[in-house]
Design a protein around this motif. Structure first.
Motif, PDB file in Angstrom:
ATOM      1  N   ILE A 160      -1.957  -1.353  -3.697  1.00  0.00           N
ATOM      2  CA  ILE A 160      -0.721  -2.112  -3.947  1.00  0.00           C
ATOM      3  C   ILE A 160      -0.719  -3.391  -3.106  1.00  0.00           C
ATOM      4  O   ILE A 160      -0.410  -4.484  -3.598  1.00  0.00           O
ATOM      5  N   ALA A 161      -1.120  -3.281  -1.838  1.00  0.00           N
ATOM      6  CA  ALA A 161      -1.165  -4.460  -0.961  1.00  0.00           C
ATOM      7  C   ALA A 161      -2.144  -5.493  -1.518  1.00  0.00           C
ATOM      8  O   ALA A 161      -1.858  -6.705  -1.514  1.00  0.00           O
ATOM      9  N   LEU A 162      -3.291  -5.020  -2.001  1.00  0.00           N
ATOM     10  CA  LEU A 162      -4.290  -5.943  -2.550  1.00  0.00           C
ATOM     11  C   LEU A 162      -3.760  -6.645  -3.803  1.00  0.00           C
ATOM     12  O   LEU A 162      -3.983  -7.847  -3.995  1.00  0.00           O
TER      13      LEU A 162
ATOM     14  N   ALA B 194      -1.984  -5.335 -13.723  1.00  0.00           N
ATOM     15  CA  ALA B 194      -0.762  -4.679 -14.205  1.00  0.00           C
ATOM     16  C   ALA B 194      -0.892  -3.161 -14.108  1.00  0.00           C
ATOM     17  O   ALA B 194       0.020  -2.471 -13.612  1.00  0.00           O
ATOM     18  N   ILE B 195      -2.025  -2.638 -14.552  1.00  0.00           N
ATOM     19  CA  ILE B 195      -2.152  -1.171 -14.577  1.00  0.00           C
ATOM     20  C   ILE B 195      -2.251  -0.616 -13.155  1.00  0.00           C
ATOM     21  O   ILE B 195      -1.716   0.454 -12.850  1.00  0.00           O
ATOM     22  N   LEU B 196      -2.895  -1.363 -12.261  1.00  0.00           N
ATOM     23  CA  LEU B 196      -2.979  -0.893 -10.873  1.00  0.00           C
ATOM     24  C   LEU B 196      -1.589  -0.823 -10.238  1.00  0.00           C
ATOM     25  O   LEU B 196      -1.266   0.137  -9.536  1.00  0.00           O
ATOM     26  N   ALA B 197      -0.771  -1.843 -10.523  1.00  0.00           N
ATOM     27  CA  ALA B 197       0.599  -1.818  -9.999  1.00  0.00           C
ATOM     28  C   ALA B 197       1.356  -0.629 -10.571  1.00  0.00           C
ATOM     29  O   ALA B 197       2.053   0.104  -9.848  1.00  0.00           O
ATOM     30  N   ALA B 198       1.198  -0.402 -11.892  1.00  0.00           N
ATOM     31  CA  ALA B 198       1.908   0.713 -12.540  1.00  0.00           C
ATOM     32  C   ALA B 198       1.426   2.056 -11.998  1.00  0.00           C
ATOM     33  O   ALA B 198       2.226   2.978 -11.780  1.00  0.00           O
ATOM     34  N   ILE B 199       0.126   2.170 -11.757  1.00  0.00           N
ATOM     35  CA  ILE B 199      -0.406   3.429 -11.211  1.00  0.00           C
ATOM     36  C   ILE B 199       0.146   3.654  -9.807  1.00  0.00           C
ATOM     37  O   ILE B 199       0.540   4.763  -9.447  1.00  0.00           O
ATOM     38  N   GLY B 200       0.210   2.584  -9.032  1.00  0.00           N
ATOM     39  CA  GLY B 200       0.724   2.710  -7.670  1.00  0.00           C
ATOM     40  C   GLY B 200       2.164   3.163  -7.651  1.00  0.00           C
ATOM     41  O   GLY B 200       2.536   4.094  -6.930  1.00  0.00           O
TER      42      GLY B 200
ATOM     43  N   GLY C  30       7.406  -5.047   2.738  1.00  0.00           N
ATOM     44  CA  GLY C  30       7.111  -3.850   1.943  1.00  0.00           C
ATOM     45  C   GLY C  30       6.926  -2.631   2.827  1.00  0.00           C
ATOM     46  O   GLY C  30       7.499  -1.568   2.576  1.00  0.00           O
ATOM     47  N   ALA C  31       6.133  -2.808   3.903  1.00  0.00           N
ATOM     48  CA  ALA C  31       5.870  -1.675   4.793  1.00  0.00           C
ATOM     49  C   ALA C  31       7.167  -1.204   5.453  1.00  0.00           C
ATOM     50  O   ALA C  31       7.420  -0.006   5.561  1.00  0.00           O
TER      51      ALA C  31
END
Lengths: 133, 385
Positions: free
Chosen positions: B61-63, B121-127, B227-228
């Motif tokens: 998510i950070a990346l 997009a999918i990485l954000a959604a997975i996270g 965020g953290a």
């Protein structure tokens, strides 16, 4: 000699003798059963009760030794594998000091193993055996 | 390169230049590592690797956050604007691929561009779906305070579907890189390490100068810190679905004398009631209690039975076995979750039987049964009978 030493000696004597003669919770429990049974108990009969295979109760528990092993000095194991502290008083000084607890386990385990309640004489014999162990 | 009309024009190669700036390359390979770690711990590793899985997710998510900022602030070929293509341009590029004469692009080509946006997009959604799963199913993480088990369950299904889709997309990405590398006779994988790639047209337009590195760094750091902090603050909200249960010494001593005093949430109230009214034949033993003690325990179990909790264990174990409604370990869920564990593990001395939850679940007494708290009791060799 100082005066307190004259006082200390009799005081110690009182403490020691009362510890020796006062009836302990354990002997009170044995007395409780003796009054009901009206006879003296035998460690030998208690040993027999403990070791005999009765097959009178539930099939899972034919004898005391099923869970408590062949010697009361050993740590036993419940049917799900949880350790049971030794029954012998020499190995477990807390044993037979709470009448309510003693009665609970006699009720449960006599029914499970013998299929009936134990008589006061059987209970007394059993305790006598365990106290001498 | 694409002309203004969308037609492909193929400018001549103009030598190698730095196309992928260092932050973009570091981003790419960090993402590869974090995604691999998340995929391995998610698809293959046993449950107790959950912490590594979750941390991989946070890193991903950070990346992604960094990459979005860098998409506006990075060097020309890293900026989103440089690889936003119209549908006509994209179709035209795909056609050129079929003819094995792909158009020349210094940065991302239109097919690659779609993949970049889709992957982000999918990485954000997975996270996000992963964090909802963690909150709902495990009562952990920033969303635990307000995510039901049911919501976590839905999120988990989505998380799994998306993660599987991601595997296919990664495969597609690799195939794309391979095809383009072959057709263009340029090792694109090496380019992602060195940053150097053949430029087409006027290299001066593409000289790798980030737009505003310092501003980007500040924005990224602020966003990540915010965020953290948010995640930390949300994580301090008590997990929903876990009720306060005072210790009950009558229950733990009376029942715990023979077996572990199971957390009341592990059976529904109806099962507990049946157990408490049949103690004189308790799984083949007389476990009768005096009336007062029995009713004390019965009301405790009634009060804290599975129905009252929204934990993973309570939600699953309330579906009891039809044949053995009183046996926790007979429930379909219990059976399913322990199907991989050999009988030898249960029988050995340090476990005793299946009813000894505490042997492998360090948090069994809390009823939470967190994945991270599982430690399968090691099989003991040469144990005495």
């Amino acid at each position: 000699m100082k005066i307190y030493q004259y006082l200390l000696a009799p005081a110690l004597l009182v403490v020691i003798s009362s510890a020796a003669f006062a009836s302990s919770p354990r002997s009170q429990i044995v007395d409780f059963y003796r009054q009901q049974a009206g006879e003296d108990f035998s460690a030998e009969r208690g040993k027999q009760l403990f070791s005999t295979r009765h097959d009178g109760g539930k099939p899972e528990t034919p004898s005391c030794t099923t869970c408590h092993t062949s010697s009361p000095k050993n740590t036993g194991k419940t049917r799900v594998g949880k350790p049971i502290a030794p029954m012998a008083v020499s190995r477990n000084a807390d044993r037979y000091t709470d009448l309510k607890k003693v009665e609970k386990w006699f009720r449960r385990n006599c029914r499970s193993v013998l299929g009936r309640e134990c008589s006061p004489r059987e209970k007394g014999d059993f305790l006598t055996f365990m106290i001498n162990q | 390169m694409l002309g203004k009309t969308g037609r492909i024009t193929n400018p001549e190669p103009a030598g190698k230049i730095l196309v992928w700036d260092l932050p973009t390359r570091l981003f790419h390979w960090s993402l590869v590592l974090a995604t691999s770690s998340a995929a391995i711990t998610g698809f293959l590793a046993p449950e107790w690797w959950l912490n590594i899985h979750v941390w991989s997710g946070y890193i991903i998510i950070a990346l992604v956050v960094f990459r979005i900022i860098w998409g506006f602030a990075g060097s020309p070929c890293s900026r989103f604007a440089s690889f936003l293509f119209s549908p006509a341009q994209t179709i035209s590029h795909l056609r050129s691929l079929l003819n094995r004469k792909p158009g020349h692009f210094t940065g991302h080509n239109p097919a690659g561009a779609i993949m970049i946006f889709a992957l982000l997009a999918i990485l954000a959604a997975i996270g996000i779906s992963g964090l909802v799963t963690l909150g709902g199913q495990e009562n952990q993480g920033p969303f635990a305070g307000f995510t039901s088990f049911a919501a976590g369950h839905t999120a988990r299904e989505l998380h799994e579907i998306l993660a599987t889709t991601l595997l296919f997309m990664i495969a597609g990405h690799l195939i794309g890189v391979f095809i383009e590398s072959c057709l263009l006779r340029e090792n694109l994988v090496r380019s992602m390490f060195t940053g150097m790639k053949t430029a087409y047209g006027n290299p001066k337009d593409l000289a790798s100068h980030p737009q505003s590195s310092i501003l980007a760094a500040i924005i990224v750091i602020i966003l990540l810190l915010a965020g953290a902090t948010t995640i930390w603050a949300l994580g301090r909200i008590p997990a929903s679905g876990i009720i306060a249960m005072p210790a009950n010494s009558t229950y733990s001593s009376e029942c715990g004398d023979c077996h572990s005093a199971f957390h009341p949430s592990l059976l529904p109230a109806a099962s507990w009631r049946q157990i408490m009214t049949s103690l004189d034949d308790h799984f083949g033993e007389d476990a009768s209690l005096d009336q007062q003690t029995a009713s004390k325990i019965a009301s405790f179990l009634d009060h804290y039975s599975a129905e009252h909790w929204d934990t993973e264990a309570a939600n699953n174990l309330r579906h009891i076995s039809a044949q053995n409604p009183l046996i926790i370990t007979a429930s379909p869920y219990w059976q399913h979750r322990h199907s991989n564990i050999s009988d030898d593990v249960f029988k050995q001395k340090n476990v005793g039987s299946k009813s000894n939850c505490d042997a492998c679940h360090a948090d069994a007494q809390t009823g939470l049964f967190a994945d991270q708290m599982i430690k399968i009791a090691p099989v003991q060799i040469n144990q005495k009978p």
